[in-house]
Structure formats: C-alpha cells, structure tokens
Design a protein around this motif. Structure first.
Motif, PDB file in Angstrom:
ATOM      1  N   ALA A  26     -11.924  36.425  -1.370  1.00 15.13           N
ATOM      2  CA  ALA A  26     -11.472  36.047  -0.030  1.00 15.13           C
ATOM      3  C   ALA A  26     -12.409  36.561   1.055  1.00 15.13           C
ATOM      4  O   ALA A  26     -12.618  35.902   2.077  1.00 15.13           O
ATOM      5  CB  ALA A  26     -10.052  36.561   0.207  1.00 15.13           C
TER       6      ALA A  26
ATOM      7  N   LEU B  81      -9.125  32.273   3.001  1.00 12.36           N
ATOM      8  CA  LEU B  81      -8.545  32.564   1.687  1.00 12.36           C
ATOM      9  C   LEU B  81      -9.054  31.621   0.603  1.00 12.36           C
ATOM     10  O   LEU B  81      -8.663  31.749  -0.550  1.00 12.36           O
ATOM     11  CB  LEU B  81      -7.013  32.484   1.755  1.00 12.36           C
ATOM     12  CG  LEU B  81      -6.303  33.602   2.526  1.00 12.36           C
ATOM     13  CD1 LEU B  81      -4.786  33.429   2.433  1.00 12.36           C
ATOM     14  CD2 LEU B  81      -6.696  34.979   2.034  1.00 12.36           C
TER      15      LEU B  81
ATOM     16  N   ASP C 120      -7.824  41.019   3.902  1.00  9.92           N
ATOM     17  CA  ASP C 120      -8.814  40.066   4.394  1.00  9.92           C
ATOM     18  C   ASP C 120      -8.830  40.031   5.917  1.00  9.92           C
ATOM     19  O   ASP C 120      -9.900  39.967   6.535  1.00  9.92           O
ATOM     20  CB  ASP C 120      -8.499  38.679   3.829  1.00  9.92           C
ATOM     21  CG  ASP C 120      -9.512  37.637   4.248  1.00  9.92           C
ATOM     22  OD1 ASP C 120     -10.639  37.678   3.731  1.00  9.92           O
ATOM     23  OD2 ASP C 120      -9.171  36.795   5.103  1.00  9.92           O
TER      24      ASP C 120
END
Length: 455
Positions: free
Chosen positions: A26, A235, A266
C-alpha cells in the motif's frame, strides 16, 4: 476459460507478516508524489477529512472483500473468483475480473519499474554532487537527458526489476514473507530521518499551512473526485493483491481489523511523506507540484541547494526505491499466480515469464520517452491515466458487484467469521450500497472530463 487447479499456496506463520506485506504494497509512489499535493490543492484539512472518509467508507470495504476472497479460497486471483462463483452457483465469466486485475497489475508494475529506475539514477547522481548549487533549469535538463539516454534508463530499470524477480523467485516464505520485515522498518527509519531533517532545515510553518489549514475556497466537487481517486489508488484497489496475500495469510486472522490497521498506517505514512518533502521545497521558494515534476525536478533542486543535501537527497531517493520495491513485489506475484493458473509453469519459470513481459513493457515505455520526453500525451502519461482513471476504478466496481451482489452472503460471513455481526453487517452494506455508486461516480466524472472538458 480453462484454469489449472494449483495446490494451496504456503501460509505465512504470523498475522504480522501478512499485515506488513500488505502495508508494504500500500505504501507506494502515490503516498510520495500524490497525497500531499492533493491535500494542499483541495483545501488542506478539509480534504484530509474527506479523504479519510472515502478511505474507510469506500476503499477499505473493497480491500476487505479482496482479502476475504483469497483467505477463503486459498488460491490466486483467477482460481479464487472461479471457485467463489462455483460455490455461489454463478457464471464462471466472473473469472475475467481476475484477468483484468492481473493485466492491470502487470501494467502498473512496468510503470513502477520505470519510475524506480529513475530514482536509482537520481540517488547515485545526487550523492555524487551532481545537483550541488544547480538551478531548476539544470535539474530539468538532467532529467531530460536521462530520459534521452536509453541505455542508462534501461540499466537502472533492469537492476530494479531483477531485484524484484529475485525476491518473488524465492517464494512466499523466504521471499515475499521476509522482504516486508526488511523493507517496512527501513522505510520508516528513512522517513523518520528525512522528516527530522526537513523540520531542522526546511520551512515547517509553510508546510503545515499548506497541508493542514482548512482553505474552503479550494474545496469543491472536484475535491470529492480527487479524494475518491486517491483512496482507491493508495490501497491499490482492483489489482488482486489483496486476494493473493489473503490466500497466504494464516488461518483465523481478523480480516477486517487487519485491513483497517493497514489503512491507518498508510494514511500516517502519506502525511509523514508530506512533512518530509514540502518543508524543504518551501524553504527554497518552490511551488509544490505532483508526479515526476515533484520527485525528479523540484526535490533534487531543493536538496542540491540545502545543507547536507547530497546525503539526505540520496536517502530520499533510496526511500522512493524502497517504497516502489514493496509494491512491485506484490504486483509481480499477482502476475506470476495468474500465469501459473493458465499455463503449466513452475514458480521459477513463471517469474521469468512475468519478468519478461514486464521488461518488454518497460522497454516500450522507455523508448517512447527517449523519442520525445516532453510530449504531454505520450505513452507513459497515457498509461498513468489509464490505470488511475479507468482500470483501477473499473476493477474495484466489478469486484464490488461480484462480492456484494453475486456471491452468497453465507460464504462472505464464513470469510469474516472473526468479526462481530455488527461489523459484518456494516461492511456488507457499504460493499453493496455505498461503494458501487461511489466508484461509478469516479468513472463517470473521469469520462465527463475526458470527453467534455469544457463543460
């Protein structure tokens, strides 16, 4: 479509390996050259809140569906969709969703290899002092010369691609399972060093104003599209990586909570990347941009004219390579598993075949750039638009429709048996009723701006 029945892939020994592997995927280039710029351009803090809403309400449910499919079927993307369709008494034509996702993964892999090759070249050059006291024009000319120098481009891209192939060729445990334990701590350490440097040498107050102040005049309907697109892009929704990694995850993992933890991590990396880049840019009176113009013109100029810039600039581009490596490993594994589902290939042969396909695309992209690096509608730019505006949202929409509307609910509940009933009901509702129209909105607005740009 005739598929081979492969044995279940090896499982990682711990949930942490699965989380680190998916997090390493990610944390890609989108965090470094896209999120921070979009935040500043679309209202700062208001955009961050909208992005987080899109991330957790729209993107996370789709990634949970991907991981659940892989974890339940214990197979690659093509087999997982075929087996889930069979168990739900649906058409096997849904396998083509896995084919489209695998093709998209191959295209994005080639894109990553090209950019990572540039980063390796810049890391070497900036460490050698090539940008010391250079002007923006000098840095731009260096980048253009690199694009025109086809052998130099291909050399660095080959170094990166061969490294990716070596890791994937080592298998799920010794390669894909070990790499995240090395890459992610290294990425965090590099990012921490660069943030500390930016706070000491850069204009932190200007960066904070750019990233976090709520500028509602810059917040509009286009901001919604940008937030939706970035949530899916960051993602890697629609590339089947969730299916591949979910198939290797250990049994009894809480799929939903694991994916939410990855999304949180992330997001933190995205914000930290902005704090590492923009203070240095603002200290040298540079206007922030996005994409290659940010990484390969503005950033080298800023570090080249900063105290200790040779060292910290080289560390920055090393961080770019590490981020690209984690994503490229996952993308190559998707292609490898797709090839093995269709052809009688062992892992080593499949890695060579997938690497060869990727290398062909990389050469094609590099040649097109060498012919005319300044062309605004060149093959490289068109590939970026194709992936970001069309293929990733389309793949995500098809996956939503399959998992939310065609797959049996009890099969999905079995995939998420570690989650509470309330969590499952909320996730299932988002997957069925919220995510599909939102993704369709991204596709429609992209089509509208593409064909009626003056409207």
């Amino acid at each position: 479509m005739l598929l081979r029945n492969l044995s279940a892939p090896a499982q990682w020994r711990s949930r942490m390996t699965f989380v680190l592997a998916l997090a390493a995927f990610a944390v890609g280039l989108g965090n470094l050259w896209r999120f921070s710029y979009l935040t500043g351009e679309h209202g700062g803090g208001a955009f961050v809140l909208l992005y987080l809403l899109c991330l957790f309400v729209l993107a996370v449910p789709v990634l949970i569906a991907e991981v659940a499919l892989g974890n339940y079927s214990r197979a690659g993307p093509l087999q997982a969709l075929r087996d889930s369709a069979d168990r739900s008494l649906r058409s096997r034509h849904w396998v083509w969703v896995g084919v489209l996702a695998s093709v998209s993964a191959l295209l994005l892999l080639a894109y990553y290899v090209v950019v990572a090759g540039w980063a390796l070249a810049f890391a070497s050059s900036i460490h050698d002092g090539a940008f010391s006291s250079a002007s923006l024009v000098n840095v731009g000319e260096y980048f253009e010369q690199l694009l025109l120098d086809l052998p130099a481009q291909l050399y660095w891209q080959a170094v990166f691609l061969l490294t990716v192939m070596l890791v994937v060729g080592c298998g799920l445990r010794r390669g894909l399972g070990l790499a995240p334990w090395l890459l992610l701590p290294g990425l965090i350490a590099l990012l921490g060093v660069l943030v500390r440097y930016a706070m000491a040498e850069g204009d932190l107050s200007a960066a904070r104003e750019f990233l976090f102040s709520a500028q509602l005049l810059d917040f509009n309907l286009h901001s919604l599209r940008a937030a939706l697109g970035q949530a899916f892009y960051t993602l890697g929704i629609g590339l089947a990586v969730g299916i591949v990694y979910g198939a290797s995850a250990p049994e009894r993992i809480p799929v939903g909570r694991s994916v939410i933890a990855i999304a949180l991590f992330d997001s933190l990396i995205s914000i930290a990347a902005g704090l590492a880049i923009f203070p240095v840019l603002f200290a040298h009176n540079l206007a922030p941009t996005a994409g290659p113009g940010l990484l390969f013109v503005a950033v080298p100029y800023a570090f080249g004219n900063a105290t200790g810039g040779e060292l910290f600039g080289a560390l920055f581009f090393l961080m770019v390579v590490v981020a690209a490596l984690g994503a490229a490993i996952a993308l190559l594994e998707v292609v490898v598993q797709a090839l093995r589902s269709c052809l009688p290939l062992r892992r080593g042969a499949a890695v060579l075949a997938a690497g060869g396909l990727c290398a062909s695309l990389v050469v094609l992209l590099s040649v097109s750039l060498a012919d005319n690096p300044a062309r605004p509608d060149g093959l490289f730019v068109q590939l970026d638009r194709l992936l970001g505006e069309w293929l990733l949202p389309l793949n995500a929409l098809l996956l939503c429709l399959f998992a939310g509307w065609r797959m049996r609910r009890e099969l999905l509940r079995a995939c998420l048996y570690r989650e509470q009933d309330g969590f499952f009901s909320l996730w299932y509702g988002l997957l069925r009723y919220i995510a599909p129209p939102a993704i369709a909105l991204v596709l429609l607005t992209a089509a509208w701006s593409r064909w009626w740009p003056a409207s």
